[in-house]
Design an enzyme around this catalytic site. Structure first.
Site, PDB file in Angstrom:
ATOM      1  N   GLU A 374       0.850  -1.194   0.000  1.00 19.48           N
ATOM      2  CA  GLU A 374       0.000   0.000   0.000  1.00 19.48           C
ATOM      3  C   GLU A 374       0.880   1.235   0.000  1.00 19.48           C
ATOM      4  OE1 GLU A 374      -3.063   0.445   2.999  1.00 19.48           O
ATOM      5  OE2 GLU A 374      -3.450  -1.696   2.977  1.00 19.48           O
TER       6      GLU A 374
HETATM    7  P1  P53 Z   1      -7.847   5.765   4.264  1.00 17.55           P
HETATM    8  C1  P53 Z   1      -2.701   4.720   9.039  1.00 17.55           C
HETATM    9  C2  P53 Z   1      -1.453   4.774   8.498  1.00 17.55           C
HETATM   10  C3  P53 Z   1      -1.184   4.046   7.374  1.00 17.55           C
HETATM   11  C4  P53 Z   1      -2.164   3.234   6.799  1.00 17.55           C
HETATM   12  O1  P53 Z   1      -6.547   4.912   4.539  1.00 17.55           O
HETATM   13  C5  P53 Z   1      -3.404   3.156   7.351  1.00 17.55           C
HETATM   14  C6  P53 Z   1      -3.665   3.930   8.438  1.00 17.55           C
HETATM   15  C7  P53 Z   1      -4.988   3.882   9.049  1.00 17.55           C
HETATM   16  O2  P53 Z   1      -4.975   2.747   9.806  1.00 17.55           O
HETATM   17  O3  P53 Z   1      -4.401   2.302   6.867  1.00 17.55           O
HETATM   18  C8  P53 Z   1      -4.393   1.774   5.560  1.00 17.55           C
HETATM   19  O4  P53 Z   1      -8.720   4.916   3.453  1.00 17.55           O
HETATM   20  C9  P53 Z   1      -5.365   0.587   5.444  1.00 17.55           C
HETATM   21  C10 P53 Z   1      -6.373   0.682   4.308  1.00 17.55           C
HETATM   22  C11 P53 Z   1      -6.784   2.119   4.157  1.00 17.55           C
HETATM   23  C12 P53 Z   1      -5.563   2.916   3.755  1.00 17.55           C
HETATM   24  O5  P53 Z   1      -4.590   2.868   4.784  1.00 17.55           O
HETATM   25  O6  P53 Z   1      -8.408   6.084   5.580  1.00 17.55           O
HETATM   26  O7  P53 Z   1      -4.695  -0.648   5.336  1.00 17.55           O
HETATM   27  O8  P53 Z   1      -7.459  -0.188   4.568  1.00 17.55           O
HETATM   28  O9  P53 Z   1      -7.835   2.321   3.263  1.00 17.55           O
HETATM   29  C13 P53 Z   1      -5.865   4.351   3.479  1.00 17.55           C
HETATM   30  O10 P53 Z   1      -7.386   6.966   3.528  1.00 17.55           O
END
Ligand code: P53
Length: 476
Positions: A374
């Site tokens: 990610e």
């Molecule tokens: P949204 C914090 C730091 C890095 C990744 O987040 C994180 C978080 C929050 O826990 O989560 C990941 O959609 C997660 C995905 C999520 C993505 O970040 O809030 O694994 O499910 O969608 C992006 O912008």
């Protein structure tokens, strides 16, 4: 070698609950995300006791990947994806979680989905638990506080690993297992393990007990997976938000080392198969009694992971004399804004060099293959009158990160398996439940007021990323 490896796994990532929708189709049971309402930046999502009439639950519909996956995968193929990361919704397979027999309709759905990917030579990369478990396991068993949940999870994992053993090679156990270390923010504990730690007498001790159960479950699944198919590559998954010292003051330096223990604890156990000394000392100091069965030591030792999956979005800075108790989303004790970097509209600090830094930290520590599963830029996109979507800010973000990622491989020799940007197709934000926080190369016409046609449209970044993959990262 001045280039990325030829077999580098370029792709994109999503999670079942953030794209699929169809929350009650095909025999699916209620999952913990099905009781999360929509929120916004600064407005927390609410965890309701059940699905309540009149409340808005964005994940129920999401972007209907359940109904559109063929069309979407055709677009991924056009992008040239070598792999696609998603998760299996546990509740499609075991609607309540404690059944003995799986739901065939749910199994069939993922069979079809994986076949569709393989048709285009896209390798599925599958997370077993990405923020969802059957709601029934929370109500009846107390989520992961209960050791019985280990068996339910292992049974579920065994079922899907056996079923898809010739279709899926890359697996991960728990998505961002370390989020729950921020145990005061209910969303994190709830989505990682179905537990609201604040409801327990000693929230921190409860968190460690829950984590122990998950680490044992993960190790069991790794061992079992290797028996089912020795070719499987099974990884852990951590949210990698490096914590920089705010200054070179010795106190800040030392404080950042201490703070990083919050990040490493999980991967240390996943990779080395035993608890690190700083955790044992912390538990002793705080008088925590984490219950372990005699066999757990060996289970952890045997079930070490093949690779480390990580999400990377940002870094934070910590300051020793600013130790405020964090309770919010980014509320780690002592964390302060880094004056040297900018932040997104959602306050996430943009730091491409931090990615190279993170990859070095992890590779130096573990010497295991890493997989960036990610990375991405959540932003508001505008559809122009002519239908174009000019997301140059997203291209800039990704380009800068890919450049640093390449340096980690080419200059530092990090063993990196691949790169799957988050939300390759627009999806529901995890932290806020919004549609307007978009990450995709593919726009989905779906909005926070419930309107939208679900139509898919290519953004400017679509052609850009296609070129990046086609040139194996040479043309950015
Ligand atoms: P949204 C914090 C730091 C890095 C990744 O987040 C994180 C978080 C929050 O826990 O989560 C990941 O959609 C997660 C995905 C999520 C993505 O970040 O809030 O694994 O499910 O969608 C992006 O912008």
């Amino acid at each position: 070698m001045n280039q990325l490896p030829k077999d580098f796994l370029w792709g994109g990532a999503v999670a079942a609950h953030q794209v699929e929708g169809g929350y009650n189709k095909g025999g699916k049971g209620v999952s913990i995300v099905d009781v999360l309402t929509g929120g916004a930046h600064g407005v927390d999502r609410v965890i309701t006791d059940s699905i309540e009439e009149g409340k808005y639950y964005p994940n129920h519909e999401a972007v209907d990947f359940y109904g559109h996956y063929k069309e979407d995968i055709a677009l991924f193929a056009e992008l040239g994806f070598k792999c696609f990361r998603t998760s299996i919704a546990w509740t499609r397979i075991f609607p309540k979680g404690d059944e003995l027999e799986p739901n065939e309709e749910g199994l069939k759905f993922y069979d079809d989905l994986f076949d569709e990917l393989l048709k285009y030579n896209i390798e599925p990369v599958i997370t077993l638990s990405h923020f969802e478990m059957p709601h029934h396991l929370v109500k009846e068993y107390g989520g992961w506080t209960n050791r019985k949940v280990i068996d339910f999870f292992v049974h579920y994992s065994e079922t899907v690993m056996k079923r898809y053993k010739d279709k899926v090679k890359y697996w991960m156990t728990f998505n961002e297992i370390n989020n729950q270390k921020n145990y005061k923010y209910p969303l994190f504990g709830y989505t990682c393990s179905g537990v609201i730690f604040n409801h327990h007498e000693n929230p921190e001790e409860c968190m460690y007990q829950v984590v122990h159960h998950q680490l044992v479950a993960s190790a069991k699944v790794v061992t079992l997976g290797h028996q089912i198919n020795p070719e499987f590559k099974i990884g852990c998954m951590m949210a990698c938000v490096p914590l920089y010292p705010y200054s070179c003051k010795p106190e800040d330096m030392m404080y950042s080392v201490e703070s990083m223990h919050d990040r490493y604890l999980f991967s240390d156990v996943h990779v080395r198969g035993e608890y690190p000394s700083y955790a044992i000392k912390e538990w002793q100091r705080k008088g925590f009694n984490i219950h372990m069965e005699p066999e757990d030591k060996e289970i952890l030792k045997n079930g070490t992971v093949d690779y480390i999956g990580l999400s990377y979005y940002m870094t934070n800075a910590v300051k020793a004399d600013h130790v405020v108790e964090g309770t919010g989303l980014d509320g780690f004790p002592g964390s302060v804004p880094n004056p040297h970097v900018k932040a997104s509209d959602w306050g996430w600090q943009i730091d491409p060099i931090g990615l190279r830094y993170a990859l070095n930290l992890l590779y130096e520590r573990y010497q295991k293959p890493l997989f960036i599963v990610e990375n991405g830029f959540g932003a508001i996109d505008k559809v122009e009158e002519d239908g174009s979507i000019n997301d140059d800010y997203r291209i800039d973000y990704l380009r800068a990160h890919i450049e640093e990622m390449k340096k980690a491989v080419v200059l530092d020799g990090v063993d990196l398996m691949g790169y799957t940007p988050w939300g390759c197709i627009d999806c529901v934000s995890f932290t806020t439940g919004e549609y307007k926080k978009r990450y995709g190369f593919i726009y989905v016409d779906k909005h926070d007021d419930g309107s939208g046609t679900m139509k898919r449209m290519k953004k400017k970044s679509f052609d850009w990323y296609k070129q990046v993959i086609a040139t194996n990262g040479e043309e950015l």
